[in-house]
Enzyme design. Structure first.
Site, short mmCIF file in Angstrom:
data_model
loop_
_atom_site.label_atom_id
_atom_site.label_comp_id
_atom_site.label_asym_id
_atom_site.label_seq_id
_atom_site.Cartn_x
_atom_site.Cartn_y
_atom_site.Cartn_z
N HIS A 99 -61.31 -6.81 183.36
CA HIS A 99 -62.40 -5.88 183.66
C HIS A 99 -63.51 -6.59 184.42
O HIS A 99 -63.60 -7.81 184.45
CB HIS A 99 -62.98 -5.29 182.37
N ASP A 101 -67.81 -6.38 184.41
CA ASP A 101 -68.81 -5.95 183.44
C ASP A 101 -69.54 -4.69 183.89
O ASP A 101 -70.03 -4.60 185.03
CB ASP A 101 -69.85 -7.07 183.22
N HIS A 243 -62.51 -10.43 184.77
CA HIS A 243 -62.29 -11.54 183.85
C HIS A 243 -61.59 -11.05 182.59
O HIS A 243 -61.54 -9.85 182.29
CB HIS A 243 -63.60 -12.26 183.51
N ARG A 257 -74.66 -14.45 176.42
CA ARG A 257 -74.45 -13.82 177.72
C ARG A 257 -75.76 -13.30 178.30
O ARG A 257 -76.58 -12.72 177.59
CB ARG A 257 -73.46 -12.66 177.61
#
Length: 266
Positions: A99, A101, A243, A257
């Site tokens: 996917h 983000d 990723h 993150r």
């Protein structure tokens, strides 16, 4: 200044000789941005950085987004989100699906910065795939077809994002092939987690074409695989990559993150 060491011909490079605890001057940020556009994901090994260092370093690449999902690392760090997986509880994340983000947003992130805080003894690698190479590898007739199409993206398709405000994030439509705003290069922009349908195609056509595109990105020649060490930082261009976080470990895996604001795909 720093050295760039490519990891594969298509994607990924290590940045050596840079301490992220000391935010660099604008000229160094510009050089890092150029390296990111070339290699699409940059790795900074063995950084003795805190969440505050990470935030300050990330801020040099653009405005930091307060993501609508996730737990902040500290009350005064709303930009830094904790991603904790493993341990005793059931697996709830869907990061082990290819996917990009937050493509369910009208202006998805430009980039993402991830720092390894705590790792399992073995496993927990992350893979990235180059969507520019994935697009270029298609035949000319297939590229011509995809260039004129758009796709719907919906966060409710993701089990990791349920419970959010559905009215605040209605489905959005993006090009199936987007143009990178900095380089002008074309890349595939559909992913298995958030893309629900290609708008211009009927149901049967979607059933044929979307699975092909989702599977196409998994070809090894488009990919780089990274084995984390505690303190490592990865920065990737969310516009031109996908990723996959490998869920092959036991015990906790904790990452911090940061999401960097982007623009509407064109």
């Amino acid at each position: 200044m720093f050295d760039i060491h490519p990891l594969t011909p298509a994607i990924g490079a290590e940045v050596r000789g840079l301490d992220v605890r000391k935010p660099p001057p604008p000229a160094v940020y510009a050089a890092l941005a150029d390296a990111l556009h070339t290699h699409q994901v940059l790795f900074f090994r063995d950084q003795d950085a805190t969440a505050y260092h990470q935030r300050d370093f990330a801020a040099g690449f653009g405005a930091l987004q307060r993501f609508p999902f996730g737990k902040p690392a500290a009350p005064d760090l709303p930009e830094v989100m904790v991603l904790a997986t493993g341990g005793e509880g059931p697996k709830v994340s869907n990061a082990d699906i290819w996917h990009s983000d937050a493509t369910f947003m009208a202006a998805p992130p430009m980039g993402t910065m991830l720092r390894a805080v705590s790792l399992p003894a073995v496993g927990g690698d992350t893979l990235w795939a180059d969507m520019e190479s994935a697009y270029r590898s298609l035949s000319a007739p297939m590229r011509a077809l995809l260039d004129g199409l758009t796709a719907e993206h919906d966060f409710t398709k993701s089990r990791s994002h349920r419970g959010g405000d559905m009215d605040a994030l209605p489905p959005v439509v993006h090009p199936v092939v987007r143009t990178h705003p900095a380089t002008g290069r074309r890349c595939l922009y559909v992913n298995r987690i958030f893309t629900t349908r290609i708008v211009e195609l009927d149901e049967r056509e979607n059933e044929l074409l979307l699975p092909f595109l989702f599977d196409h990105v998994t070809r090894p020649e488009f990919q780089v695989r990274f084995t984390w060490r505690t303190g490592d930082i990865a920065l990737w261009d969310n516009r031109s990559t996908q990723h996959y976080a490998v869920y092959d470990y036991q015990g906790p895996r904790v990452m911090h993150r940061i999401v960097i604001e982007g623009d509407a795909p064109r």
